[in-house]
Design an enzyme around this catalytic site. Sequence first.
Site, mmCIF file in Angstrom:
data_model
loop_
_atom_site.group_PDB
_atom_site.id
_atom_site.type_symbol
_atom_site.label_atom_id
_atom_site.label_comp_id
_atom_site.label_asym_id
_atom_site.label_seq_id
_atom_site.Cartn_x
_atom_site.Cartn_y
_atom_site.Cartn_z
ATOM 1 N N LYS A 35 0.805 -1.235 0.000
ATOM 2 C CA LYS A 35 0.000 0.000 0.000
ATOM 3 C C LYS A 35 0.829 1.272 0.000
ATOM 4 O O LYS A 35 0.413 2.277 -0.557
ATOM 5 C CB LYS A 35 -0.957 -0.016 1.200
ATOM 6 C CG LYS A 35 -0.260 0.033 2.548
ATOM 7 C CD LYS A 35 -1.221 -0.283 3.694
ATOM 8 C CE LYS A 35 -0.522 -0.096 5.018
ATOM 9 N NZ LYS A 35 -1.256 -0.670 6.147
ATOM 10 N N ARG A 128 -7.216 -1.306 17.514
ATOM 11 C CA ARG A 128 -7.727 -0.983 16.198
ATOM 12 C C ARG A 128 -8.682 -2.125 15.863
ATOM 13 O O ARG A 128 -9.595 -2.373 16.638
ATOM 14 C CB ARG A 128 -6.590 -0.794 15.183
ATOM 15 C CG ARG A 128 -7.028 0.084 13.999
ATOM 16 C CD ARG A 128 -5.902 0.368 13.015
ATOM 17 N NE ARG A 128 -5.583 -0.797 12.186
ATOM 18 C CZ ARG A 128 -4.639 -0.803 11.253
ATOM 19 N NH1 ARG A 128 -3.921 0.285 11.017
ATOM 20 N NH2 ARG A 128 -4.409 -1.891 10.533
HETATM 21 C C1 PLP Z 1 -0.272 -1.417 6.783
HETATM 22 C C2 PLP Z 1 -0.549 -2.740 7.335
HETATM 23 C C3 PLP Z 1 0.478 -3.711 7.415
HETATM 24 C C4 PLP Z 1 1.912 -3.418 7.050
HETATM 25 O O1 PLP Z 1 2.519 -2.627 8.045
HETATM 26 P P1 PLP Z 1 4.074 -2.258 8.008
HETATM 27 O O2 PLP Z 1 4.332 -1.608 9.310
HETATM 28 O O3 PLP Z 1 4.273 -1.342 6.853
HETATM 29 O O4 PLP Z 1 4.815 -3.532 7.841
HETATM 30 C C5 PLP Z 1 0.147 -4.969 7.883
HETATM 31 N N1 PLP Z 1 -1.120 -5.272 8.264
HETATM 32 C C6 PLP Z 1 -2.122 -4.372 8.216
HETATM 33 C C7 PLP Z 1 -3.485 -4.794 8.661
HETATM 34 C C8 PLP Z 1 -1.869 -3.074 7.770
HETATM 35 O O5 PLP Z 1 -2.877 -2.188 7.740
#
Ligand code: PLP
Length: 362
Positions: A35, A128
């Site tokens: 993302k 969350r």
């Molecule tokens: C953004 C996200 C990740 C990745 O997080 P990083 O800290 O960039 O590795 C993993 N799981 C969920 C649910 C996320 O929203």
Amino acid sequence: MYPRIEIDLDKLKHNANLLSKKCREHNIETAVVTKVYCAFPEIVDYLKDSGVKYIADSRIKNLKKLSSIDLEKILIRIPMLTEVEDVVKYSDISLNSEIEVIEKIDETCAKLNKKHKIALMVDLGDLREGYFKEDELFEVVGKTLELKNVEFVGLGTNLTCYGAVIPSKENLGRLCELGQKIEEKFDIKLSFISGGNSSSLHLLDKGEMPSRVTNLRLGEAIALGKETAYSQDIKGAYQDSFKLVCEIVELKEKPSIPIGEIGVDAFGNKPHYEDKGIRKRAIVGIGKQDTNVDGMSTVDPKQEILGASSDHLIVDVTESDRDYKVGDTIEFNLEYGALMAATTSDYVNKVFKCEEKLAENV
Ligand SMILES: *Cc1c(COP(=O)(O)O)cnc(C)c1O
């Protein structure tokens, strides 16, 4: 064309290889989270052979762009009821926390004659997404198992995002324990226990990752070579796969304190200035509309960012060894938030580089 982000695909691939190998040594499969760079197909296509098992993104629109890439896709944001049809079409697994959504996914699978895997999110205290109460989790597992068109594969959790809670052998241990209880209670085997994001990596080094964890979802660790529990650079990984390059549009010597009565700036803040005398100031063509300027830093440590408005960013280049001219460029490193905003901005061009070749533009 500037401003532009230069993306070194070989460095990204190196990071993905390094981390997927490290995870595999602990019997953990890696999902590369795409993302932060809008799942640019040029990047994901280059990373698909780096030992990662899954592609994961929060936005179904991003996964849709990657349909032709032959890896399992995980939707990592709880699906919206209104996007369920695309979820079934463009992802193989989704992370869920609402039974209404899961039931709608099941109905849609029947309609489209497709299968879909469901993992349930558990909230271990970061507050969350996910089930907080054990009995509610078990109830939804039971209901999901009764559905004909979805397959319940396991559990996931997310930490260090809202509540900044650091993954530990205790909280991830609880996730694994819940998995075990579910296996016993429902007489099933869970193939998927997703133990979080880049903030969980430190547990591998410490030998404290619970052995039942089968999956990690890694975004920042691959993109920026950082673990995010303690903000440490990952040894052997590149931190500079992305570089923002901006063009100088004005270069002048000016005082360091504005002249006249000081009110508020373009964003309503009252600025503070330090008098360093006359300085050489470069204005580059980028601003707050394009990125989070607080997450930018100059590659040259002798330069200093003085501030920015919507479209202009001012850099003090007085101490720099280089004799800049108008039209020259200045390079910046980006933190996560700045990278995310800059890749998303239409005003910032993207240039993909691999093995010395330059491939222009999205
Ligand atoms: C953004 C996200 C990740 C990745 O997080 P990083 O800290 O960039 O590795 C993993 N799981 C969920 C649910 C996320 O929203």
